[in-house]
Each structure stands twice: as structure tokens, then as C-alpha cells.
Design a protein around this motif. Sequence first.
Motif, PDB file in Angstrom:
ATOM      1  N   THR A   1     -64.426  38.683   0.578  1.00 43.29           N
ATOM      2  CA  THR A   1     -63.718  37.540   0.004  1.00 43.29           C
ATOM      3  C   THR A   1     -62.683  38.033  -0.989  1.00 43.29           C
ATOM      4  N   PHE A   2     -61.523  37.462  -0.910  1.00 42.33           N
ATOM      5  CA  PHE A   2     -60.430  37.796  -1.814  1.00 42.33           C
ATOM      6  C   PHE A   2     -60.041  36.508  -2.516  1.00 42.33           C
ATOM      7  N   VAL A   3     -60.438  36.377  -3.764  1.00 41.88           N
ATOM      8  CA  VAL A   3     -60.161  35.151  -4.494  1.00 41.88           C
ATOM      9  C   VAL A   3     -58.809  35.302  -5.169  1.00 41.88           C
ATOM     10  N   LEU A   4     -57.765  35.141  -4.386  1.00 44.11           N
ATOM     11  CA  LEU A   4     -56.418  35.334  -4.901  1.00 44.11           C
ATOM     12  C   LEU A   4     -55.727  34.018  -5.218  1.00 44.11           C
ATOM     13  N   ARG A   5     -56.237  32.951  -4.694  1.00 44.42           N
ATOM     14  CA  ARG A   5     -55.525  31.686  -4.884  1.00 44.42           C
ATOM     15  C   ARG A   5     -55.501  31.270  -6.356  1.00 44.42           C
ATOM     16  N   PHE A   6     -56.462  31.728  -7.167  1.00 48.66           N
ATOM     17  CA  PHE A   6     -56.523  31.332  -8.575  1.00 48.66           C
ATOM     18  C   PHE A   6     -56.106  32.454  -9.517  1.00 48.66           C
ATOM     19  N   VAL A   7     -55.523  33.506  -8.971  1.00 52.67           N
ATOM     20  CA  VAL A   7     -55.142  34.664  -9.767  1.00 52.67           C
ATOM     21  C   VAL A   7     -53.650  34.602 -10.045  1.00 52.67           C
ATOM     22  N   THR A   8     -53.283  34.869 -11.289  1.00 48.03           N
ATOM     23  CA  THR A   8     -51.863  34.884 -11.639  1.00 48.03           C
ATOM     24  C   THR A   8     -51.251  36.231 -11.265  1.00 48.03           C
ATOM     25  N   ASN A   9     -49.941  36.259 -11.203  1.00 46.58           N
ATOM     26  CA  ASN A   9     -49.251  37.523 -10.924  1.00 46.58           C
ATOM     27  C   ASN A   9     -49.563  38.559 -11.990  1.00 46.58           C
ATOM     28  N   GLN A  10     -49.641  38.131 -13.240  1.00 46.55           N
ATOM     29  CA  GLN A  10     -49.931  39.073 -14.313  1.00 46.55           C
ATOM     30  C   GLN A  10     -51.329  39.672 -14.158  1.00 46.55           C
ATOM     31  N   GLU A  11     -52.294  38.863 -13.742  1.00 48.56           N
ATOM     32  CA  GLU A  11     -53.647  39.383 -13.519  1.00 48.56           C
ATOM     33  C   GLU A  11     -53.659  40.395 -12.375  1.00 48.56           C
ATOM     34  N   LEU A  12     -52.887  40.121 -11.328  1.00 49.49           N
ATOM     35  CA  LEU A  12     -52.788  41.073 -10.226  1.00 49.49           C
ATOM     36  C   LEU A  12     -52.151  42.384 -10.686  1.00 49.49           C
ATOM     37  N   LEU A  13     -51.094  42.295 -11.480  1.00 51.49           N
ATOM     38  CA  LEU A  13     -50.446  43.500 -11.989  1.00 51.49           C
ATOM     39  C   LEU A  13     -51.386  44.289 -12.895  1.00 51.49           C
ATOM     40  N   ASN A  14     -52.144  43.580 -13.724  1.00 49.75           N
ATOM     41  CA  ASN A  14     -53.104  44.258 -14.603  1.00 49.75           C
ATOM     42  C   ASN A  14     -54.166  44.993 -13.787  1.00 49.75           C
ATOM     43  N   GLU A  15     -54.652  44.356 -12.724  1.00 52.20           N
ATOM     44  CA  GLU A  15     -55.648  45.002 -11.866  1.00 52.20           C
ATOM     45  C   GLU A  15     -55.041  46.217 -11.165  1.00 52.20           C
ATOM     46  N   LEU A  16     -53.802  46.093 -10.713  1.00 54.73           N
ATOM     47  CA  LEU A  16     -53.120  47.222 -10.084  1.00 54.73           C
ATOM     48  C   LEU A  16     -53.002  48.383 -11.064  1.00 54.73           C
ATOM     49  N   ARG A  17     -52.582  48.099 -12.284  1.00 59.97           N
ATOM     50  CA  ARG A  17     -52.472  49.154 -13.302  1.00 59.97           C
ATOM     51  C   ARG A  17     -53.823  49.820 -13.539  1.00 59.97           C
ATOM     52  N   ARG A  18     -54.873  49.005 -13.667  1.00 61.62           N
ATOM     53  CA  ARG A  18     -56.213  49.534 -13.926  1.00 61.62           C
ATOM     54  C   ARG A  18     -56.639  50.479 -12.803  1.00 61.62           C
TER      55      ARG A  18
ATOM     56  N   THR B   1     -48.989  58.665  -8.918  1.00 63.47           N
ATOM     57  CA  THR B   1     -49.505  57.479  -9.611  1.00 63.47           C
ATOM     58  C   THR B   1     -48.631  57.149 -10.806  1.00 63.47           C
ATOM     59  N   HIS B   2     -48.230  58.171 -11.547  1.00 62.09           N
ATOM     60  CA  HIS B   2     -47.358  57.948 -12.697  1.00 62.09           C
ATOM     61  C   HIS B   2     -46.038  57.326 -12.250  1.00 62.09           C
ATOM     62  N   LEU B   3     -45.485  57.828 -11.157  1.00 58.40           N
ATOM     63  CA  LEU B   3     -44.248  57.274 -10.619  1.00 58.40           C
ATOM     64  C   LEU B   3     -44.438  55.804 -10.232  1.00 58.40           C
ATOM     65  N   ALA B   4     -45.544  55.496  -9.574  1.00 55.53           N
ATOM     66  CA  ALA B   4     -45.819  54.111  -9.178  1.00 55.53           C
ATOM     67  C   ALA B   4     -45.961  53.213 -10.396  1.00 55.53           C
ATOM     68  N   LEU B   5     -46.623  53.697 -11.438  1.00 52.41           N
ATOM     69  CA  LEU B   5     -46.761  52.909 -12.662  1.00 52.41           C
ATOM     70  C   LEU B   5     -45.407  52.662 -13.316  1.00 52.41           C
ATOM     71  N   MET B   6     -44.570  53.687 -13.325  1.00 54.85           N
ATOM     72  CA  MET B   6     -43.239  53.548 -13.924  1.00 54.85           C
ATOM     73  C   MET B   6     -42.389  52.561 -13.121  1.00 54.85           C
ATOM     74  N   GLN B   7     -42.434  52.652 -11.796  1.00 58.02           N
ATOM     75  CA  GLN B   7     -41.684  51.718 -10.959  1.00 58.02           C
ATOM     76  C   GLN B   7     -42.154  50.286 -11.195  1.00 58.02           C
ATOM     77  N   GLN B   8     -43.462  50.106 -11.261  1.00 53.23           N
ATOM     78  CA  GLN B   8     -44.020  48.773 -11.487  1.00 53.23           C
ATOM     79  C   GLN B   8     -43.592  48.232 -12.845  1.00 53.23           C
ATOM     80  N   ALA B   9     -43.579  49.089 -13.871  1.00 56.62           N
ATOM     81  CA  ALA B   9     -43.156  48.659 -15.200  1.00 56.62           C
ATOM     82  C   ALA B   9     -41.691  48.266 -15.221  1.00 56.62           C
ATOM     83  N   LEU B  10     -40.855  49.023 -14.525  1.00 58.76           N
ATOM     84  CA  LEU B  10     -39.433  48.699 -14.470  1.00 58.76           C
ATOM     85  C   LEU B  10     -39.201  47.383 -13.743  1.00 58.76           C
ATOM     86  N   VAL B  11     -39.942  47.137 -12.675  1.00 56.77           N
ATOM     87  CA  VAL B  11     -39.809  45.877 -11.927  1.00 56.77           C
ATOM     88  C   VAL B  11     -40.254  44.727 -12.811  1.00 56.77           C
ATOM     89  N   SER B  12     -41.340  44.913 -13.569  1.00 57.01           N
ATOM     90  CA  SER B  12     -41.829  43.855 -14.458  1.00 57.01           C
ATOM     91  C   SER B  12     -40.800  43.524 -15.547  1.00 57.01           C
TER      92      SER B  12
END
Length: 133
Positions: free
Chosen positions: A85-102, A119-130
Amino acid sequence: MTNELATVIEGRLSEKGWSVARFTVESGVSADVVAGLLGPEQLPCMPDESTLVRLAKSLDLPYRQLVVAAGVACGLPKNQEGEPTFVLRFVTNQELLNELRRRLVRGRNNADAQQRRLTHLALMQQALVSEAS
């Protein structure tokens, strides 16, 4: 007790009459990786796509079946149909980004130098997009 992916793999190996050693040869997946998938009660992380593709081909199983089994083996709960089960319908974008970072940070701490750089590159790209949005 074994994890869900191990149950699927071991069941199929039994049907085919294969040993784990033969499975490693047929799949092209190293014995260490196979042992890591079959051994623990819960997988620490999702196996990579290329590994799951090789396992699916060698076992003559649908790729999707192995992805679902791997998700459950990583701790995702199953619904009544046995699907994770993927309970994504009640998850905000910020919560998804936080989980991705974690998850990226957790993976970075357990990785070799090349994986930590990626991983560092992916984190930096995600931060720049945010920041841009």
C-alpha cells in the motif's frame, strides 16, 4: 521467517529444481547479492532495477511481481489483495521531498565513495529544484 522477495524466489527455485548456486549463474547476479536478498527478514533497501530485471528473466516471473515482493520485503504494508500500500493521496509534496532526503542520506551513509558522490549530487539537484519553485 524470510522476507517476501525471498519467499517468491525460493518458491520459484523449488519449482524449477534449481539450487541457489545455479540461480546465481543463470541470473548473472552475484552470490553476495542473492544472499543479501534471501537472508534477512526485512530488506534494508530496495534492490536496484537491473538486479530485479535479471532475477525476473532468469526465474521467468513478471518484473512487476518481483518489484511488489521487494517493496513488501522492505517493509511496505500489504493490502487485502497482497499488494503493497502506498498512502500517497494524503501526502504533501514537502513530505515526499523530506522522505526522499531521508532515504538518500541513509543510503549515502551506507554506500561506497562513488555512491556517496552520486547521492550528494542528487541531493544538490533536488535542493536547487526546490529553491527554483
